[in-house]
Design a protein around this motif. Structure first.
Motif, PDB file in Angstrom:
ATOM      1  N   TYR A 135      31.398  38.259  38.385  1.00  0.00           N
ATOM      2  CA  TYR A 135      32.537  37.991  39.145  1.00  0.00           C
ATOM      3  C   TYR A 135      32.994  38.954  39.864  1.00  0.00           C
ATOM      4  O   TYR A 135      33.114  40.325  39.371  1.00  0.00           O
ATOM      5  N   PRO A 136      33.493  38.850  41.006  1.00  0.00           N
ATOM      6  CA  PRO A 136      33.861  39.955  42.039  1.00  0.00           C
ATOM      7  C   PRO A 136      34.799  40.614  41.793  1.00  0.00           C
ATOM      8  O   PRO A 136      35.087  41.940  42.454  1.00  0.00           O
ATOM      9  N   SER A 137      35.837  40.110  41.110  1.00  0.00           N
ATOM     10  CA  SER A 137      37.318  40.725  41.091  1.00  0.00           C
ATOM     11  C   SER A 137      37.657  40.787  39.685  1.00  0.00           C
ATOM     12  O   SER A 137      37.191  40.122  38.970  1.00  0.00           O
ATOM     13  N   VAL A 138      38.908  41.638  39.202  1.00  0.00           N
ATOM     14  CA  VAL A 138      39.366  41.584  37.856  1.00  0.00           C
ATOM     15  C   VAL A 138      39.976  40.131  37.805  1.00  0.00           C
ATOM     16  O   VAL A 138      39.840  39.665  36.478  1.00  0.00           O
ATOM     17  N   GLN A 139      40.834  39.655  38.807  1.00  0.00           N
ATOM     18  CA  GLN A 139      41.304  38.310  38.706  1.00  0.00           C
ATOM     19  C   GLN A 139      40.223  37.224  38.230  1.00  0.00           C
ATOM     20  O   GLN A 139      40.583  36.571  37.322  1.00  0.00           O
ATOM     21  N   ASN A 140      39.179  37.304  38.902  1.00  0.00           N
ATOM     22  CA  ASN A 140      37.998  36.425  38.590  1.00  0.00           C
ATOM     23  C   ASN A 140      37.721  36.456  37.020  1.00  0.00           C
ATOM     24  O   ASN A 140      37.496  35.534  36.187  1.00  0.00           O
ATOM     25  N   LEU A 141      37.574  37.827  36.930  1.00  0.00           N
ATOM     26  CA  LEU A 141      37.124  37.835  35.311  1.00  0.00           C
ATOM     27  C   LEU A 141      38.162  37.541  34.341  1.00  0.00           C
ATOM     28  O   LEU A 141      37.708  36.819  33.414  1.00  0.00           O
ATOM     29  N   ARG A 142      39.404  37.895  34.669  1.00  0.00           N
ATOM     30  CA  ARG A 142      40.373  37.274  33.582  1.00  0.00           C
ATOM     31  C   ARG A 142      40.532  35.966  33.638  1.00  0.00           C
ATOM     32  O   ARG A 142      41.004  35.296  32.707  1.00  0.00           O
ATOM     33  N   ASP A 143      40.391  35.106  34.709  1.00  0.00           N
ATOM     34  CA  ASP A 143      40.469  34.006  34.817  1.00  0.00           C
ATOM     35  C   ASP A 143      39.416  33.314  34.030  1.00  0.00           C
ATOM     36  O   ASP A 143      39.691  32.141  33.290  1.00  0.00           O
ATOM     37  N   TYR A 144      38.350  33.985  34.057  1.00  0.00           N
ATOM     38  CA  TYR A 144      37.082  33.320  33.316  1.00  0.00           C
ATOM     39  C   TYR A 144      37.373  33.399  31.727  1.00  0.00           C
ATOM     40  O   TYR A 144      37.317  32.202  31.121  1.00  0.00           O
ATOM     41  N   LEU A 145      37.926  34.447  31.450  1.00  0.00           N
ATOM     42  CA  LEU A 145      38.233  34.591  30.002  1.00  0.00           C
ATOM     43  C   LEU A 145      39.737  34.058  29.601  1.00  0.00           C
ATOM     44  O   LEU A 145      39.628  33.254  28.490  1.00  0.00           O
ATOM     45  N   SER A 146      40.345  33.781  30.512  1.00  0.00           N
ATOM     46  CA  SER A 146      41.501  32.911  30.297  1.00  0.00           C
ATOM     47  C   SER A 146      41.135  31.207  30.085  1.00  0.00           C
ATOM     48  O   SER A 146      41.513  30.672  29.137  1.00  0.00           O
ATOM     49  N   TRP A 147      39.945  30.841  30.748  1.00  0.00           N
ATOM     50  CA  TRP A 147      39.538  29.696  30.773  1.00  0.00           C
ATOM     51  C   TRP A 147      39.069  29.376  29.363  1.00  0.00           C
ATOM     52  O   TRP A 147      38.953  28.344  28.929  1.00  0.00           O
ATOM     53  N   ARG A 148      38.214  30.307  29.176  1.00  0.00           N
ATOM     54  CA  ARG A 148      37.381  30.175  27.632  1.00  0.00           C
ATOM     55  C   ARG A 148      38.596  29.991  26.382  1.00  0.00           C
ATOM     56  O   ARG A 148      38.234  29.259  25.573  1.00  0.00           O
TER      57      ARG A 148
END
Length: 289
Positions: A135-148
């Motif tokens: 995941y290229p950005s912090v926002q992408n990472l946080r969105d992934y964890l938020s999705w889970r």
């Protein structure tokens, strides 16, 4: 290693480095866990023993690999986040995935008797598969964890209602599925409360929010715009350090307690008060530790 005429076979090994300067998430999933749940009589909709066992194995992985900044687990899956500056195994996907999966599986099997003392394991033994995603950005990472975590809530609300209809309402599986077809979250909450006296809000947080694993340091008080800025990618940029600074960071990580919590990681507050997760810079170890 001495050269030989057979050494040419090394040319068949293909490099598999992950993209540099990206967050790496290694996600593991249980293999054939539906059958395993039935085999060992896991409680429905949630078996606290099984979830605690997953968390025990996850803590072992985080302890073994200090490059992991945070991990998140629900049901029979766990996601382990490596900081974007991580160069462990030269970022080879096969090495990272196999190390996480093997460490997790070994710890899971080893800790089984502690969580299921009266239920010995038999063949086929539990196993897990894994994958690595960048995941290229912090926002992408946080969105992934938020999705889970959002998935955890959605699935748990459905399963809680589904099994209440079966265990308390006397329906069979097909009847319960039909009763829940097309229902919204409010409808499920109403079924639980009006028919069975269950207030979903009072369900254990581990069931509703999943499990979050990270190293614990003293919390930081959010400071308005400064904390908003801390949530962007520049917080996660690698910092040039001397060898002694790097060694000091390792010692501070080793002293930090690894926590398993059941908190909201979708909202900013979790991240604002724990900047070390994104910066990968150890915080101050609490005195009581």
């Amino acid at each position: 290693m001495a050269n030989s005429k057979f050494e040419y076979v090394r040319n068949f090994e293909l490099p598999d480095p992950l993209l540099p300067n990206t967050w790496v998430v290694v996600r593991i999933d249980g293999r054939a866990f539906t059958k395993m749940c039935a085999k060992y009589g896991f409680e429905k909709p949630n078996d606290r023993r099984a979830l605690d066992l997953m968390n025990t194995a996850a803590k072992a992985v985080v302890a073994e690999l200090p490059e992991i900044t945070i991990a998140y687990g629900i049901s029979d899956e766990y996601s382990f986040v490596f900081h974007k500056s991580c160069n462990l195994f030269d970022r080879r996907a096969s090495k990272l995935v196999s190390t996480v999966v093997s460490t997790f599986t070994a710890s899971y099997v080893h800790a089984w008797t502690h969580h299921f003392p009266n239920t010995p394991l038999t063949s086929p033994l539990p196993s897990f598969d894994g994958r690595a995603v960048c995941y290229p950005s912090v926002q992408n990472l946080r969105d992934y964890l938020s999705w889970r975590q959002a998935d955890c809530h959605i699935n748990n609300l459905y399963n809680t209602t589904f099994w209440a209809l079966i265990q308390l309402g006397g329906l069979d599986n097909k009847e319960a599925e039909k009763a829940l077809a097309g229902t919204l979250a409010a409808d499920k909450n109403e079924i639980l409360f009006s028919r069975f006296g269950i207030n979903y809000n009072n369900e254990p947080e581990i069931f509703k929010k999943g499990s979050v694993v990270f190293r614990d340091y003293e919390l930081v008080e959010p400071d308005g715009e400064q904390q908003v800025a801390a949530a962007v990618d520049n917080l996660a940029e690698p910092v040039k350090q001397s060898k002694s600074q790097t060694e000091n960071d390792k010692k501070r990580r080793a002293k930090a307690k690894i926590l398993v919590t059941h908190m909201d990681i979708i909202k900013d507050d979790f991240w604002d008060r724990r900047p070390w997760i994104l910066s990968n810079k150890p915080g101050k170890v609490p005195k009581e530790m």
